[in-house]
Design a protein around this motif. Structure first.
Motif, mmCIF file in Angstrom:
data_model
loop_
_atom_site.group_PDB
_atom_site.id
_atom_site.type_symbol
_atom_site.label_atom_id
_atom_site.label_comp_id
_atom_site.label_asym_id
_atom_site.label_seq_id
_atom_site.Cartn_x
_atom_site.Cartn_y
_atom_site.Cartn_z
ATOM 1 N N ALA A 1 0.888 -1.290 0.000
ATOM 2 C CA ALA A 1 0.022 -0.189 -0.135
ATOM 3 C C ALA A 1 0.856 1.348 -0.001
ATOM 4 O O ALA A 1 0.559 2.290 -0.770
ATOM 5 C CB ALA A 1 -0.748 0.076 1.164
ATOM 6 N N HIS A 2 2.065 1.360 0.851
ATOM 7 C CA HIS A 2 2.875 2.355 0.797
ATOM 8 C C HIS A 2 3.526 2.553 -0.152
ATOM 9 O O HIS A 2 3.860 3.607 -1.124
ATOM 10 C CB HIS A 2 4.066 2.446 1.898
ATOM 11 N N MET A 3 3.992 1.387 -1.159
ATOM 12 C CA MET A 3 4.634 1.650 -2.469
ATOM 13 C C MET A 3 3.720 2.037 -3.375
ATOM 14 O O MET A 3 4.208 3.065 -4.278
ATOM 15 C CB MET A 3 4.958 0.035 -2.923
ATOM 16 N N ARG A 4 2.523 1.796 -3.494
ATOM 17 C CA ARG A 4 1.665 2.483 -4.518
ATOM 18 C C ARG A 4 1.360 3.943 -4.391
ATOM 19 O O ARG A 4 1.080 4.663 -4.992
ATOM 20 C CB ARG A 4 0.167 1.845 -4.431
ATOM 21 N N LEU A 5 1.317 4.151 -3.061
ATOM 22 C CA LEU A 5 1.276 5.913 -2.822
ATOM 23 C C LEU A 5 2.169 6.382 -3.086
ATOM 24 O O LEU A 5 2.232 7.616 -3.803
ATOM 25 C CB LEU A 5 0.777 5.759 -1.179
ATOM 26 N N ARG A 6 3.609 5.903 -2.949
ATOM 27 C CA ARG A 6 4.912 6.536 -3.368
ATOM 28 C C ARG A 6 4.747 6.421 -4.972
ATOM 29 O O ARG A 6 5.540 7.359 -5.633
ATOM 30 C CB ARG A 6 6.070 5.700 -2.799
ATOM 31 N N LEU A 7 4.343 5.376 -5.582
ATOM 32 C CA LEU A 7 4.224 5.320 -6.840
ATOM 33 C C LEU A 7 3.279 6.605 -7.618
ATOM 34 O O LEU A 7 3.818 7.160 -8.712
ATOM 35 C CB LEU A 7 3.922 4.002 -7.432
ATOM 36 N N ARG A 8 2.287 6.670 -7.066
ATOM 37 C CA ARG A 8 1.258 7.783 -7.197
ATOM 38 C C ARG A 8 1.962 9.253 -7.298
ATOM 39 O O ARG A 8 1.635 9.884 -7.977
ATOM 40 C CB ARG A 8 -0.062 7.872 -6.465
ATOM 41 N N ALA A 9 2.403 9.474 -6.142
ATOM 42 C CA ALA A 9 3.384 10.693 -6.131
ATOM 43 C C ALA A 9 4.442 10.866 -7.070
ATOM 44 O O ALA A 9 4.559 12.231 -7.699
ATOM 45 C CB ALA A 9 3.916 10.687 -4.714
ATOM 46 N N ALA A 10 5.033 9.764 -7.438
ATOM 47 C CA ALA A 10 6.151 10.015 -8.554
ATOM 48 C C ALA A 10 5.579 10.307 -9.866
ATOM 49 O O ALA A 10 6.087 10.913 -10.456
ATOM 50 C CB ALA A 10 6.986 8.818 -8.512
ATOM 51 N N THR B 1 -6.085 0.185 -7.053
ATOM 52 C CA THR B 1 -6.967 0.559 -5.775
ATOM 53 C C THR B 1 -6.996 2.002 -5.449
ATOM 54 O O THR B 1 -6.432 2.903 -6.313
ATOM 55 C CB THR B 1 -6.040 -0.036 -4.769
ATOM 56 N N THR B 2 -7.864 2.119 -4.617
ATOM 57 C CA THR B 2 -8.048 3.624 -4.192
ATOM 58 C C THR B 2 -6.998 4.294 -3.296
ATOM 59 O O THR B 2 -6.514 3.497 -2.628
ATOM 60 C CB THR B 2 -9.640 3.854 -3.798
ATOM 61 N N VAL B 3 -6.859 5.620 -3.478
ATOM 62 C CA VAL B 3 -5.979 6.137 -2.266
ATOM 63 C C VAL B 3 -6.286 5.998 -0.841
ATOM 64 O O VAL B 3 -5.497 5.793 -0.103
ATOM 65 C CB VAL B 3 -5.864 7.746 -2.906
ATOM 66 N N ALA B 4 -7.770 5.892 -0.723
ATOM 67 C CA ALA B 4 -8.297 5.817 0.556
ATOM 68 C C ALA B 4 -8.039 4.485 1.036
ATOM 69 O O ALA B 4 -7.770 4.530 2.330
ATOM 70 C CB ALA B 4 -9.804 6.388 0.435
ATOM 71 N N ALA B 5 -8.203 3.296 0.169
ATOM 72 C CA ALA B 5 -8.013 2.157 0.685
ATOM 73 C C ALA B 5 -6.691 1.964 1.337
ATOM 74 O O ALA B 5 -6.161 1.230 2.102
ATOM 75 C CB ALA B 5 -8.275 1.239 -0.349
ATOM 76 N N ASP B 6 -5.663 2.439 0.396
ATOM 77 C CA ASP B 6 -4.225 2.392 0.766
ATOM 78 C C ASP B 6 -3.842 3.141 2.089
ATOM 79 O O ASP B 6 -2.915 2.549 3.023
ATOM 80 C CB ASP B 6 -3.350 2.845 -0.561
ATOM 81 N N ARG B 7 -4.554 4.374 2.122
ATOM 82 C CA ARG B 7 -4.106 5.167 3.538
ATOM 83 C C ARG B 7 -4.673 4.540 4.647
ATOM 84 O O ARG B 7 -4.112 4.626 5.597
ATOM 85 C CB ARG B 7 -4.557 6.457 3.215
ATOM 86 N N GLN B 8 -6.038 3.849 4.409
ATOM 87 C CA GLN B 8 -6.554 3.059 5.547
ATOM 88 C C GLN B 8 -5.758 2.016 6.193
ATOM 89 O O GLN B 8 -5.630 1.930 7.398
ATOM 90 C CB GLN B 8 -7.768 2.614 5.031
ATOM 91 N N LEU B 9 -5.054 1.212 5.179
ATOM 92 C CA LEU B 9 -4.065 0.342 5.639
ATOM 93 C C LEU B 9 -2.827 0.944 6.341
ATOM 94 O O LEU B 9 -2.436 -0.121 7.297
ATOM 95 C CB LEU B 9 -3.713 -0.712 4.258
ATOM 96 N N LEU B 10 -2.468 1.979 6.221
ATOM 97 C CA LEU B 10 -1.404 2.764 6.872
ATOM 98 C C LEU B 10 -1.667 3.424 7.989
ATOM 99 O O LEU B 10 -0.984 4.003 8.683
ATOM 100 C CB LEU B 10 -0.522 3.481 5.886
ATOM 101 N N LYS B 11 -3.042 3.586 8.256
ATOM 102 C CA LYS B 11 -3.558 4.328 9.313
ATOM 103 C C LYS B 11 -3.156 3.864 10.675
ATOM 104 O O LYS B 11 -3.446 2.534 11.024
ATOM 105 C CB LYS B 11 -4.928 4.732 9.241
#
Length: 905
Positions: free
Chosen positions: A252-261, A285-295
């Motif tokens: 989930a964190h990798m996908r968030l970093r990939l979107r930012a890049a 996946t959605t950004v919200a779903a990934d952030r929920q895993l990291l919350k």
């Protein structure tokens, strides 16, 4: 960029390059894919805190293998490593980007989270809270083989924790259900060894294709990654996360970093990550779903730096999760893709020739032919280590397996140690250690080596101080070992090997100070305050002297005095005395003022003298054996302490002149020492006389076990403190018919035993008098008691070496020889039983001055009158002993202190 690759990039978005960590084939394929795609940014699986350290990888001082080290600032022991070798795909991608000015970002779960999660149990990368991987917790581990495409980027250092406790057993049981994707693919291809399948499919085929291609010339460099991603996608559909519960959080964190890049650089991005993660990164996946895993993830403040790594620590056998079996071989495949077999066997031949094996170029040619022939017969694209080992054994080793272990240790695994630039982030203590290493010309090496130090030389003395201080700080770069060339106290031998984990130890020790001296001083003072036993304090005092910590010594001495005054256990006091006396000696050798230590040692010795006789009474067999060790250690300590040290005047034990004279008289029968006034006795002689009185009291007390009484009698005999017939009298009392056989055998064991503190029977071999005493008692044992005594005696004499027992049997078989009586200057004495011609006294007298100088006899108060005895004086009582004296009319059992024919402890 080619037209086809450009279309592929624009259609599919970022290029996902799934790799196997530490795979030379994957590394070449990544380089070829990057050359084809020329991305605008490179994303790598690793801790984002290390983004600022990426430029250091381009410096000349950075030489892999290296590792990213992350540790919690408040608790450096909680740390994790991300190792990178020359043939690691992540390292190749990083260097490619730096050479072209392409930005590099790390996208894995931050170390701040993964290390903080360790406080509540297992970390996100499969490790434990102490920085060590849990048993079987990582599918990359050797328990499951290669594992999940070596998908995890973070792997903690240190050995795999044993599955002993309930938690470890639970972790090991959980690991049994985790999926090993490489093994699954290998089994689908008909292989029973996943390592061999990977080599045949990737490493060896890439090695035949040429450098930098990753496949056939002109082929699409992205095709292998697409095929591997498809295979991993099928496995993820079947097995889900494969039992790796932390992977969804990381991905989930990798996908968030990939979107930012992508927002920063667009779609021209290449992602280098474990092949196991590729399907998860490609999934929408959605950004919200990934952030929920990291919350709600815990977080800690961490520090990150580069540290050197070794090929040995890359090995799977070291416990490293993503380890490979043969890092040296993989490094060879990466650096020499053309003709790797011939080049490898050339290295083998060079190594064997260095070790004096008769290997020529003809051997290399024949071994290459055999290895390639074996690979063809076995259907392999390139000869692997199995074929090469068979070829070396048959051609270069003449069928012997002897070279195999050498080749495996030096080449297959190797001792390569990486380097990092001097300007890499480091704690102040690490920088001080580096400065000391440069000043003392003491280089860190991965290969174990021995270092001989002469403390009379300033450089060697400085090296000794540094190594001792590091050991006190818990940084065991060097371990002291027994010197093979000299036993002098001015020499030291160290066994050195630098392990990557020592970087964590340095970070941990940084809390004590910014320099090695200040840190060692602070830790020594803290340990002195918190020591639990007196022996710990005395051992610490010895270490402070060895490390030359003058500021810590007063604190240690205060703690030592306080504990010595309160501790009434004679065993504790006797256990502490040897280390303290060694400290006094080391202080003399190293030029350190050890007067305060000497006073404490003298006071401790007096307390041992008073308490030892009653403490020896009523002990069982185990207690007697332990007390015998204390007795031997105290005797050796008194021997060292009883010699005048540097700066000590003749006088009282503390070095002050003696105002009240004391003397020694001999009591009837036993030669008992009685303290009487005399102005000639020095402090050293007084101490030795007091100890002799203690030994005599122990040897004559019936309540003391026979083992201790026999040992005391032996020590008295060695010191020449038993008068005429003293040994025979004590032995007669101990071996009388009224003495229980067990106690009698214990006395014999203590007197002539070959166990700890014994001489292995050599005294009986070289001293015919004692052999006659034992033989006389044994022949006089009644028949009814002999069967009870025999097993106990066999236990004693069974500890002797076979050669000693054989010599004793020969001496007994020949029987005693008759004494000879002659004047000085006549022919040499007759031979003692079992020996050649007797002592030539004229020749012996010629070497006496040299022997006295070497043994220091003149410095210890011995009179020159003994010279007359050894040179054949008219009253020389040892004529009989040297020529079979036990059968003379009046055998002489005295043992002068400088008796060169006996044993002296």
């Amino acid at each position: 960029m080619s037209e086809r690759s450009e279309r592929t990039t624009n259609r599919c978005g970022p290029v996902l390059l799934g790799v196997r960590h530490h795979g030379p084939g994957s590394a070449r394929a990544v380089r070829a894919a990057l050359e084809q795609c020329t991305p605008d940014a490179v994303l790598i699986e690793g801790p984002p805190e290390a983004d600022a350290l990426v430029p250091l990888a381009a410096q000349e001082g950075m030489r892999p293998p290296v590792a990213l080290l992350a540790h919690v600032q408040d608790d450096p022991g909680r740390a994790a490593f991300w190792p990178l070798a020359e043939f690691s795909p992540e390292w190749v991608a990083m260097r490619w980007a730096l050479e072209r000015g392409v930005p590099v970002r790390f996208i894995d779960l931050p170390a701040a989270h993964s290390l903080a999660m360790g406080e509540k149990g297992e970390t996100a990368d499969g490790g434990t809270a102490d920085g060590n991987p849990a048993a079987g917790a990582d599918a990359d581990g050797e328990k499951q083989g290669v594992g999940k495409g070596d998908a995890d980027g973070a792997h903690t250092g240190g050995p795999v924790a044993p599955a002993d406790g309930p938690g470890e057993q639970e972790a090991a049981a959980e690991a049994d259900v985790r999926v090993d994707p490489i093994r699954v693919l290998a089994e689908a291809a008909g292989y029973d060894d996943p390592e061999r399948w990977w080599e045949d499919v990737v490493e060896h085929r890439a090695g035949r294709a040429g450098a930098g291609s990753g496949g056939e010339p002109g082929a699409d460099a992205l095709a292998p990654f697409a095929a591997l991603a498809e295979a991993m996608g099928a496995l993820r559909e079947t097995y889900g996360d494969g039992g790796h519960d932390r992977d969804p959080v990381r991905e989930a964190h990798m996908r968030l970093r990939l979107r930012a890049a992508r927002r920063e650089f667009g779609d021209g991005i290449a992602v280098v990550c474990g092949a196991w993660h590729v399907p998860a990164l490609a999934r929408r996946t959605t950004v919200a779903a990934d952030r929920q895993l990291l919350k709600g993830l815990p977080k800690a403040k961490v520090a990150v730096t580069w540290v050197p790594w070794t090929h040995r620590r890359l090995s799977r056998h070291s416990g490293y999760g993503a380890g490979i079996a043969s890092p040296g071989w993989y490094g060879h495949l990466f650096s020499a893709p053309d003709r790797p077999v011939a080049r490898w066997l050339t290295k083998v031949a060079g190594l064997l020739r260095e070790e004096d094996y008769a290997v020529s170029s003809a051997h290399v040619i024949e071994a290459v032919r055999l290895a390639e022939g074996l690979a063809t017969v076995r259907g392999r694209p390139l000869a692997g280590l199995t074929e090469l080992d068979d070829a070396v054994r048959a051609v270069m080793g003449d069928g012997s397996d002897a070279p195999s272990s050498l080749i495996h240790d030096r080449l297959v695994v190797g001792d390569v140690l990486g380097e990092v630039p001097d300007d890499a982030p480091a704690v102040p203590l690490q920088r001080d250690i580096a400065r000391s290493q440069r000043t003392l010309r003491l280089k860190s090496e991965a290969r174990e080596r021995e270092l001989e130090l002469d403390l009379r030389k300033e450089t060697d003395a400085g090296r000794s101080r540094l190594l001792h201080r590091l050991r006190l700080l818990g940084i065991p770069w060097g371990e002291p070992t027994r010197s093979r060339g000299s036993t002098g106290t001015f020499r030291e031998t160290w066994r050195l090997r630098w392990e990557p984990e020592l970087s964590v130890r340095v970070a941990e020790a940084g809390i004590w100070g910014t320099t090695v001296l200040s840190a060692a001083t602070a830790k020594a003072a803290s340990e002195a305050t918190g020591a639990a036993t007196l022996a710990e304090v005395t051992a610490l005092a010895e270490r402070c002297l060895l490390a030359e910590l003058p500021d810590a010594l007063p604190v240690v001495m205060r703690s030592l005095s306080d504990r010595a005054a309160l501790d009434a256990d004679v065993g504790h006091l006797a256990q502490a005395l040897p280390a303290l006396v060694r400290s006094v000696r080391y202080g003399d050798v190293r030029g350190t003022d050890a007067a305060a230590l000497r006073e404490v040692a003298m006071g401790l010795a007096e307390r041992v003298f008073v308490g030892l006789p009653p403490a020896c009474a009523g002990l069982d067999a185990d207690g007697a054996a332990e007390m015998r060790g204390h007795l031997d250690a105290t005797h050796q300590a008194v021997g060292l302490l009883g010699r005048p040290g540097a700066g000590q005047a003749d006088g009282d034990p503390a070095g002050r002149p003696t105002s009240q004279p004391t003397g020694r008289q001999t009591g009837p029968h036993t030669g008992r020492l009685l303290d009487q006034p005399t102005g000639r006795q020095t402090g050293a002689q007084h101490l030795r006389a007091r100890w002799a009185g203690v030994l005599r009291a122990v040897s004559e007390r019936d309540a003391v076990p026979g083992l201790i009484r026999g040992r005391s009698a032996r020590l008295l005999l060695d010191e020449g403190e038993l008068g005429d017939g003293g040994a025979e009298r004590l032995m007669g009392l101990a071996l009388s018919p009224g003495t229980p056989p067990t106690d009698a055998a214990g006395w014999i064991e203590g007197f002539v035993g070959g166990g700890a503190g014994g001489d292995g029977g050599m005294l009986l071999v070289h001293d015919g008098r004692l052999l006659a005493l034992v033989d006389g008692w044994l022949t006089g044992v009644p028949d009814a008691a002999f069967t009870d005594v025999l097993p106990l005696l066999r236990r004693t004499f069974a500890e002797y070496e076979a050669g000693v027992r054989r010599t004793l049997g020969e001496l007994i078989r020949r029987g005693p020889a008759s004494p000879s009586h002659r004047q000085a200057g006549d022919a040499p004495d007759a031979a003692a039983p079992g020996f050649g011609p007797g002592l030539d006294r004229d020749r012996a007298a010629a070497v006496l001055p040299t022997l006295r100088m070497l043994l220091g006899i003149g410095a210890h108060g011995f009179d020159d009158e003994r010279n007359d005895e050894l040179s054949g004086g008219p009253n020389d009582g040892r004529n009989d002993a040297l020529s079979g004296g036990p059968n003379s009319d009046q055998p002489d059992t005295t043992r002068p202190a400088d008796d060169l024919t006996g044993a002296r402890t």
